[in-house]
Design an enzyme around this catalytic site. Structure first.
Site, PDB file in Angstrom:
ATOM      1  N   LYS A   1       0.824  -1.225   0.000  1.00 57.57           N
ATOM      2  CA  LYS A   1       0.000   0.000   0.000  1.00 57.57           C
ATOM      3  C   LYS A   1       0.849   1.262   0.000  1.00 57.57           C
ATOM      4  CE  LYS A   1       0.517  -1.746   4.255  1.00 57.57           C
ATOM      5  NZ  LYS A   1       0.239  -2.994   4.950  1.00 57.57           N
TER       6      LYS A   1
ATOM      7  N   LYS B   1      -3.795   3.383   2.993  1.00 60.85           N
ATOM      8  CA  LYS B   1      -4.952   2.553   2.600  1.00 60.85           C
ATOM      9  C   LYS B   1      -6.159   3.407   2.241  1.00 60.85           C
ATOM     10  CE  LYS B   1      -3.274  -1.190   5.565  1.00 60.85           C
ATOM     11  NZ  LYS B   1      -3.303  -1.719   6.926  1.00 60.85           N
TER      12      LYS B   1
HETATM   13  P1  NDP Z   1       8.326  -9.423   5.341  1.00 64.18           P
HETATM   14  O1  NDP Z   1       9.381  -8.493   5.802  1.00 64.18           O
HETATM   15  O2  NDP Z   1       7.887 -10.506   6.233  1.00 64.18           O
HETATM   16  O3  NDP Z   1       8.793 -10.087   3.959  1.00 64.18           O
HETATM   17  C1  NDP Z   1       9.517  -9.418   2.983  1.00 64.18           C
HETATM   18  C2  NDP Z   1      10.470 -10.402   2.360  1.00 64.18           C
HETATM   19  O4  NDP Z   1      11.116  -9.795   1.239  1.00 64.18           O
HETATM   20  C3  NDP Z   1      11.571 -10.884   3.327  1.00 64.18           C
HETATM   21  O5  NDP Z   1      11.706 -12.276   3.239  1.00 64.18           O
HETATM   22  C4  NDP Z   1      12.805 -10.163   2.779  1.00 64.18           C
HETATM   23  O6  NDP Z   1      13.995 -10.882   3.000  1.00 64.18           O
HETATM   24  C5  NDP Z   1      12.486 -10.137   1.296  1.00 64.18           C
HETATM   25  N1  NDP Z   1      13.260  -9.150   0.555  1.00 64.18           N
HETATM   26  C6  NDP Z   1      13.712  -7.942   0.973  1.00 64.18           C
HETATM   27  N2  NDP Z   1      14.383  -7.336  -0.035  1.00 64.18           N
HETATM   28  C7  NDP Z   1      14.357  -8.171  -1.091  1.00 64.18           C
HETATM   29  C8  NDP Z   1      14.886  -8.125  -2.409  1.00 64.18           C
HETATM   30  N3  NDP Z   1      15.579  -7.084  -2.846  1.00 64.18           N
HETATM   31  N4  NDP Z   1      14.685  -9.183  -3.223  1.00 64.18           N
HETATM   32  C9  NDP Z   1      13.991 -10.244  -2.789  1.00 64.18           C
HETATM   33  N5  NDP Z   1      13.466 -10.360  -1.548  1.00 64.18           N
HETATM   34  C10 NDP Z   1      13.643  -9.330  -0.708  1.00 64.18           C
HETATM   35  O7  NDP Z   1       7.097  -8.516   4.888  1.00 64.18           O
HETATM   36  P2  NDP Z   1       5.555  -8.918   4.854  1.00 64.18           P
HETATM   37  O8  NDP Z   1       5.381 -10.228   4.217  1.00 64.18           O
HETATM   38  O9  NDP Z   1       4.951  -8.669   6.189  1.00 64.18           O
HETATM   39  O10 NDP Z   1       4.980  -7.750   3.919  1.00 64.18           O
HETATM   40  C11 NDP Z   1       5.106  -7.783   2.509  1.00 64.18           C
HETATM   41  C12 NDP Z   1       4.228  -6.691   1.932  1.00 64.18           C
HETATM   42  O11 NDP Z   1       2.878  -6.950   2.278  1.00 64.18           O
HETATM   43  C13 NDP Z   1       4.507  -5.271   2.436  1.00 64.18           C
HETATM   44  O12 NDP Z   1       4.307  -4.364   1.397  1.00 64.18           O
HETATM   45  C14 NDP Z   1       3.463  -5.076   3.542  1.00 64.18           C
HETATM   46  O13 NDP Z   1       3.146  -3.727   3.762  1.00 64.18           O
HETATM   47  C15 NDP Z   1       2.309  -5.821   2.934  1.00 64.18           C
HETATM   48  N6  NDP Z   1       1.302  -6.289   3.864  1.00 64.18           N
HETATM   49  C16 NDP Z   1       1.670  -7.039   4.937  1.00 64.18           C
HETATM   50  C17 NDP Z   1       0.730  -7.544   5.789  1.00 64.18           C
HETATM   51  C18 NDP Z   1       1.083  -8.410   6.949  1.00 64.18           C
HETATM   52  O14 NDP Z   1       0.190  -8.858   7.655  1.00 64.18           O
HETATM   53  N7  NDP Z   1       2.366  -8.694   7.195  1.00 64.18           N
HETATM   54  C19 NDP Z   1      -0.698  -7.271   5.576  1.00 64.18           C
HETATM   55  C20 NDP Z   1      -0.991  -6.496   4.387  1.00 64.18           C
HETATM   56  C21 NDP Z   1      -0.009  -6.027   3.577  1.00 64.18           C
HETATM   57  P3  NDP Z   1      14.800 -10.596   4.381  1.00 64.18           P
HETATM   58  O15 NDP Z   1      13.895 -10.996   5.487  1.00 64.18           O
HETATM   59  O16 NDP Z   1      15.998 -11.466   4.238  1.00 64.18           O
HETATM   60  O17 NDP Z   1      15.107  -9.121   4.375  1.00 64.18           O
HETATM   61  N1  HSE Z   2       0.655  -3.046   9.910  1.00 62.90           N
HETATM   62  C1  HSE Z   2      -0.578  -3.268   9.256  1.00 62.90           C
HETATM   63  C2  HSE Z   2      -1.691  -3.263  10.310  1.00 62.90           C
HETATM   64  C3  HSE Z   2      -0.528  -4.574   8.510  1.00 62.90           C
HETATM   65  O1  HSE Z   2      -1.392  -3.218  11.498  1.00 62.90           O
HETATM   66  O2  HSE Z   2      -2.856  -3.281   9.952  1.00 62.90           O
HETATM   67  C4  HSE Z   2      -1.604  -4.722   7.517  1.00 62.90           C
HETATM   68  O3  HSE Z   2      -1.514  -3.814   6.491  1.00 62.90           O
END
Ligand code: NDP
Ligand code: HSE
Length: 452
Positions: free
Chosen positions: A105, A205
């Site tokens: 987002k 959002k």
């Molecule tokens: P995480 O930090 O858990 O996952 C991100 C992943 O991307 C990590 O494994 C990281 O590796 C990897 N990464 C970082 N840089 C690179 C790169 N250059 N190339 C490849 N991989 C890379 O994040 P989330 O899964 O929590 O969130 C992902 C997205 O979803 C975000 O935009 C977030 O705002 C969105 N989101 C998340 C929610 C949630 O509940 N978590 C809910 C709704 C949206 P490493 O760990 O080694 O750095």
């Molecule tokens: N940090 C966010 C929240 C994750 O607390 O709702 C979902 O976008």
């Protein structure tokens, strides 16, 4: 038909949920989509962890560009997050003719105009159901389900972290920082929790929802953003006594001079776009949304008020939205690009230029808490200032001085609820009241939404 091939960039919380749910429900998903959907290539910085998560059958690389360059990949899922490398990768994937699914987002709220324009030029889709309210299909509801309506307003609890914090503070009387740590441990909070607690994540959002609801460009820079860090425990308690709960709401409201929308005499046309703590009547369903849950109310002229509720974050709830986008793209990617559902619901050449109003032109009602000397005439002076500026009072609550400050206390809290007024006028009233010698501390102002 051959399965559609998907490349996943970033296999963290949401990425691993997406992989697992897609594996677990692949037969059912295939029956719905009309063909299989397979993640065949994954990029992550930690390749060993990624390989362990997906097993030997999936190619894992450290370089996300290798996924984009793979000619067999039809759809790229971006689950890295942030505005940096994620932006470059999304634009490169679009340039390479790949459809993109993202939960990012922050990226779309800030750079959406550029990204959607690039996708439009290349005839590919950028789908982002997971970017707003996690597992709740609110983008689909706004863009498709409510397409008959002139949307008048929407208001949502769209940040689970802050809702969890407010709920725990109210229920258990816990300290802000203790609850924040727990939210981080549970994985709700963003990597930088400032985005959650300062209202930025919710503003990302609501910016996206406002664009889809009103057919305006994404304009995060015009949103008013106020988080929960300044909120005092006593205000949560007073709100409760007055029949309200305090929620961090993302609000987008159409204000035009026609009969179908919310307006206030003499105020200009435009869109209110704002995030701030709000008093909400305790009897509204949305006021009872607790913990990390999300809920969005949408009011359309034909349908009336609707409410969408569910998990706004977490590995599998968010994966549910990511996979819904994969299925949509799988069904539609062979369709003529001009016939697909537009990214922001309205055709790109039919966007509205209705301006986003500055906060001083917003119309809302208010909760005010004044710490005042407990002496005659104080209430009259305060209400006199409000009356002179044409601000109508809804309710007044004054606590006994010793109830607030203990026996012998000479000051007390004066709580005032107002009816709707223009924010600029309220600012003038606050300045004048603050100058009264009997007002002893900075006045607390929390906006109030009846959501009727
Ligand atoms: P995480 O930090 O858990 O996952 C991100 C992943 O991307 C990590 O494994 C990281 O590796 C990897 N990464 C970082 N840089 C690179 C790169 N250059 N190339 C490849 N991989 C890379 O994040 P989330 O899964 O929590 O969130 C992902 C997205 O979803 C975000 O935009 C977030 O705002 C969105 N989101 C998340 C929610 C949630 O509940 N978590 C809910 C709704 C949206 P490493 O760990 O080694 O750095
Ligand atoms: N940090 C966010 C929240 C994750 O607390 O709702 C979902 O976008």
């Amino acid at each position: 038909m051959k399965a559609i091939q998907v490349g996943l960039l970033g296999i963290g919380t949401v990425g691993s949920g997406t992989f697992n749910v897609l594996q677990r429900n692949q037969e059912e998903i295939k029956r719905r989509a009309g063909r299989g959907i397979e993640i065949t290539m994954v990029a992550d910085l930690d390749t060993a962890r990624a390989q362990a998560a997906v097993g030997a059958g999936v190619q894992v690389v450290a370089d996300a560009r290798a996924v984009i360059a793979n000619p067999h990949i039809d759809i790229v899922i971006e689950l890295i997050g942030g505005y940096g490398i994620a932006k470059q990768l999304v634009l490169e994937a679009i340039e390479a003719g790949k459809h993109v699914v993202t939960a990012n987002k922050a990226l779309l709220a800030v750079h959406g105009t550029e990204i959607f324009a690039a996708a439009h030029r290349k005839g590919v889709m950028v789908a982002f159901e997971a970017a707003v309210a996690g597992g709740i299909p609110i983008i689909k509801a706004l863009r498709e389900g409510l397409t008959a309506n002139r949307i008048q307003w929407l208001a949502g609890i769209i940040n689970g972290t802050t809702n969890f914090i407010l709920s725990e503070m109210r229920d258990k009387g816990l300290d802000f920082n203790v609850v924040l740590k727990e939210a981080q441990r549970l994985g709700y909070a963003e990597a930088d929790p400032t985005f959650d607690i300062e209202g930025v994540d919710a503003a990302h959002k609501v910016t996206l929802m406002s664009a889809i609801a009103f057919g305006i460009p994404v304009q995060f820079d015009k949103a008013y953003v106020e988080g929960i860090t300044q909120l005092g425990a006593q205000d949560i308690k007073y709100a409760e006594q007055l029949g309200y709960r305090i929620k961090l709401l993302g609000i987008a409201k159409r204000r035009t001079g026609d009969a179908t929308t919310v307006t206030h005499k003499g105020t200009p046309d435009g869109i209110e776009l704002r995030v701030h703590p709000s008093l909400v009547p305790a009897k509204r369903l949305i006021a009872n949304v607790e913990g990390a849950m999300n809920a969005v109310m949408v009011h359309g002229d034909a349908v009336g008020t609707t409410l969408y509720y569910g998990k706004g974050a977490g590995s599998e709830p968010t994966a549910s939205a990511v996979i819904a986008d994969l299925v949509d793209i799988t069904r539609l990617h062979t369709a003529d690009a001009a016939q697909r559902v537009p990214h922001l619901a309205f055709q790109p050449d039919a966007m509205s230029d209705l301006r986003v109003l500055p906060m001083s032109e917003v119309v809302t009602s208010y909760y005010l808490r004044l710490s005042v000397s407990d002496q005659p005439g104080v209430l009259a002076k305060v209400t006199g200032i409000l009356a002179d500026l044409g601000i109508s009072i809804d309710a007044v609550l004054q606590r006994e001085a010793d109830e607030v400050g203990g026996e012998g206390a000479t000051s007390t809290d004066l709580i005032i609820l107002t009816h709707d007024t223009v924010e600029g006028t309220m600012n003038q009233a606050l300045t004048q009241m603050q100058m009264l010698p009997t007002v002893l501390a900075p006045i607390v102002r929390i906006r109030k939404e009846e959501l009727a």
